[in-house]
Design a protein around this motif. Structure first.
Motif, PDB file in Angstrom:
ATOM      1  N   LYS A 158       3.825   3.594   5.326  1.00 14.95           N
ATOM      2  CA  LYS A 158       4.628   2.570   4.661  1.00 14.95           C
ATOM      3  C   LYS A 158       4.583   1.245   5.414  1.00 14.95           C
ATOM      4  O   LYS A 158       4.515   0.175   4.810  1.00 14.95           O
ATOM      5  CB  LYS A 158       6.073   3.060   4.519  1.00 14.95           C
ATOM      6  CG  LYS A 158       6.223   4.214   3.534  1.00 14.95           C
ATOM      7  CD  LYS A 158       7.659   4.720   3.484  1.00 14.95           C
ATOM      8  CE  LYS A 158       7.792   5.892   2.522  1.00 14.95           C
ATOM      9  NZ  LYS A 158       9.174   6.431   2.496  1.00 14.95           N
ATOM     10  N   ASN A 159       4.620   1.310   6.735  1.00 18.98           N
ATOM     11  CA  ASN A 159       4.616   0.077   7.520  1.00 18.98           C
ATOM     12  C   ASN A 159       3.255  -0.597   7.519  1.00 18.98           C
ATOM     13  O   ASN A 159       3.169  -1.830   7.486  1.00 18.98           O
ATOM     14  CB  ASN A 159       5.075   0.363   8.949  1.00 18.98           C
ATOM     15  CG  ASN A 159       6.583   0.513   9.058  1.00 18.98           C
ATOM     16  OD1 ASN A 159       7.320  -0.462   9.035  1.00 18.98           O
ATOM     17  ND2 ASN A 159       7.049   1.745   9.135  1.00 18.98           N
ATOM     18  N   LEU A 160       2.190   0.188   7.524  1.00 15.58           N
ATOM     19  CA  LEU A 160       0.849  -0.392   7.442  1.00 15.58           C
ATOM     20  C   LEU A 160       0.636  -1.059   6.086  1.00 15.58           C
ATOM     21  O   LEU A 160       0.035  -2.128   5.986  1.00 15.58           O
ATOM     22  CB  LEU A 160      -0.209   0.689   7.672  1.00 15.58           C
ATOM     23  CG  LEU A 160      -0.374   1.162   9.119  1.00 15.58           C
ATOM     24  CD1 LEU A 160      -1.229   2.414   9.176  1.00 15.58           C
ATOM     25  CD2 LEU A 160      -0.983   0.065   9.989  1.00 15.58           C
ATOM     26  N   ASN A 161       1.162  -0.426   5.041  1.00  9.22           N
ATOM     27  CA  ASN A 161       1.075  -1.017   3.703  1.00  9.22           C
ATOM     28  C   ASN A 161       1.860  -2.332   3.636  1.00  9.22           C
ATOM     29  O   ASN A 161       1.397  -3.323   3.067  1.00  9.22           O
ATOM     30  CB  ASN A 161       1.605  -0.024   2.670  1.00  9.22           C
ATOM     31  CG  ASN A 161       1.816  -0.651   1.300  1.00  9.22           C
ATOM     32  OD1 ASN A 161       2.909  -1.084   0.953  1.00  9.22           O
ATOM     33  ND2 ASN A 161       0.756  -0.716   0.506  1.00  9.22           N
TER      34      ASN A 161
ATOM     35  N   PRO B 233       2.699   4.986  -4.181  1.00  3.36           N
ATOM     36  CA  PRO B 233       2.828   3.528  -4.384  1.00  3.36           C
ATOM     37  C   PRO B 233       2.370   2.698  -3.179  1.00  3.36           C
ATOM     38  O   PRO B 233       2.179   1.486  -3.301  1.00  3.36           O
ATOM     39  CB  PRO B 233       4.330   3.339  -4.625  1.00  3.36           C
ATOM     40  CG  PRO B 233       4.835   4.672  -5.043  1.00  3.36           C
ATOM     41  CD  PRO B 233       4.017   5.649  -4.291  1.00  3.36           C
ATOM     42  N   PHE B 234       2.214   3.350  -2.018  1.00  2.00           N
ATOM     43  CA  PHE B 234       1.907   2.605  -0.797  1.00  2.00           C
ATOM     44  C   PHE B 234       0.441   2.706  -0.368  1.00  2.00           C
ATOM     45  O   PHE B 234       0.063   2.126   0.648  1.00  2.00           O
ATOM     46  CB  PHE B 234       2.789   3.117   0.358  1.00  2.00           C
ATOM     47  CG  PHE B 234       4.261   3.068   0.056  1.00  2.00           C
ATOM     48  CD1 PHE B 234       4.974   1.888   0.193  1.00  2.00           C
ATOM     49  CD2 PHE B 234       4.927   4.213  -0.376  1.00  2.00           C
ATOM     50  CE1 PHE B 234       6.328   1.848  -0.085  1.00  2.00           C
ATOM     51  CE2 PHE B 234       6.285   4.177  -0.654  1.00  2.00           C
ATOM     52  CZ  PHE B 234       6.987   2.984  -0.515  1.00  2.00           C
ATOM     53  N   VAL B 235      -0.372   3.449  -1.108  1.00  2.00           N
ATOM     54  CA  VAL B 235      -1.739   3.703  -0.654  1.00  2.00           C
ATOM     55  C   VAL B 235      -2.768   3.337  -1.721  1.00  2.00           C
ATOM     56  O   VAL B 235      -2.458   3.246  -2.912  1.00  2.00           O
ATOM     57  CB  VAL B 235      -1.913   5.188  -0.251  1.00  2.00           C
ATOM     58  CG1 VAL B 235      -0.952   5.554   0.861  1.00  2.00           C
ATOM     59  CG2 VAL B 235      -1.714   6.121  -1.448  1.00  2.00           C
ATOM     60  N   THR B 236      -3.996   3.140  -1.266  1.00  2.60           N
ATOM     61  CA  THR B 236      -5.097   2.885  -2.190  1.00  2.60           C
ATOM     62  C   THR B 236      -5.717   4.188  -2.666  1.00  2.60           C
ATOM     63  O   THR B 236      -6.331   4.235  -3.731  1.00  2.60           O
ATOM     64  CB  THR B 236      -6.181   2.027  -1.522  1.00  2.60           C
ATOM     65  OG1 THR B 236      -6.595   2.656  -0.298  1.00  2.60           O
ATOM     66  CG2 THR B 236      -5.633   0.640  -1.192  1.00  2.60           C
ATOM     67  N   ALA B 237      -5.546   5.270  -1.870  1.00  4.04           N
ATOM     68  CA  ALA B 237      -6.080   6.576  -2.257  1.00  4.04           C
ATOM     69  C   ALA B 237      -5.352   7.664  -1.488  1.00  4.04           C
ATOM     70  O   ALA B 237      -4.925   7.467  -0.347  1.00  4.04           O
ATOM     71  CB  ALA B 237      -7.581   6.651  -1.988  1.00  4.04           C
ATOM     72  N   ALA B 238      -5.207   8.828  -2.135  1.00  2.00           N
ATOM     73  CA  ALA B 238      -4.585   9.988  -1.496  1.00  2.00           C
ATOM     74  C   ALA B 238      -5.392  11.224  -1.865  1.00  2.00           C
ATOM     75  O   ALA B 238      -5.868  11.349  -2.990  1.00  2.00           O
ATOM     76  CB  ALA B 238      -3.133  10.140  -1.954  1.00  2.00           C
TER      77      ALA B 238
END
Length: 218
Positions: A18-21, A42-47
């Motif tokens: 979350k903080n990196l995003n 919601p916080f990542v480009t891929a999972a």
């Protein structure tokens, strides 16, 4: 902006994600359990769901494309060690692995980690310093013997400029920043800045010199 892979989505991995995003980075996450990923979408480009002790799973991630790879496996040291080694072998540019003990850190560094972090230990040390000194509002240890601390100004500094006080020659520390009452931080204040007493000072220097200043604030 950097491209970052986080392996292992425990509490630390989730906060890190979350903080990196929030700082504008592109983050990809992977874990064995789907339920650990769903809230972070919601916080990542891929999972991705997968076992990163499996080399084929890691290969599918394109390890060499990431600027930083975090290995945040805290409960299974053997897995953390294997993943760290595999990630480096697959061309990771920079690997940061989580450790809980010094002996774990030594093995991780020998097996591919460029850097090892101790989240629990580091938080405990920072909290211990802050709570042990009445006038320390924040604390960051840089290297052995050097720290950044947030403190109120000494009463003898009030109404004087940084140059008049002679912070560097007289106290052997430097003022890195001024934190105002509204939490606004002014970095590298000029020598003619007048200290009013309505701010906190972020000072950097050797711990022994900072301790002398703290002794005068009591």
């Amino acid at each position: 902006m950097k491209s970052i892979l986080i392996i292992g989505m425990g509490r630390f991995g989730q906060h890190l994600c979350k903080n990196l995003n929030k700082l504008g980075n592109e983050v990809m996450i992977i874990d064995l359990l789907e339920e650990k990923l769903s809230d972070l979408l919601p916080f990542v480009t891929a999972a991705k769901i997968g076992d990163c002790t499996n080399e084929e799973v890691l290969k599918s991630l394109g390890i060499s494309n990431f600027d930083i790879c975090f290995v945040c496996i805290g409960s299974n040291f053997q897995s953390s060690l294997e993943i760290t080694s595999l990630v480096k072998e697959l061309g990771a540019k920079y690997v940061i692995s989580k450790a809980n003990r010094d002996i774990h850190a030594k093995f991780l560094l020998r097996n591919g980690a460029d850097e090892v972090i101790y989240p629990n230990r580091d938080i405990a040390e920072k909290l211990a310093v802050r709570c042990s000194a009445n006038h320390v509002f924040d604390y960051v240890e840089l290297t052995e013997g050097y720290s950044i601390v947030e403190i109120p100004p000494l009463s003898s500094w009030l109404g004087k400029s940084i140059k008049q006080i002679g912070i560097r020659p007289n106290f052997r520390v430097s003022i890195l920043g001024i934190k105002k009452e509204d939490s606004e931080v002014k970095l590298l204040p000029p020598a003619d800045y007048i200290i009013t007493g309505k701010e906190h000072l972020m000072i950097i220097g050797m711990k022994s010199d900072i301790d002398k200043i703290l002794a005068d604030t009591r």
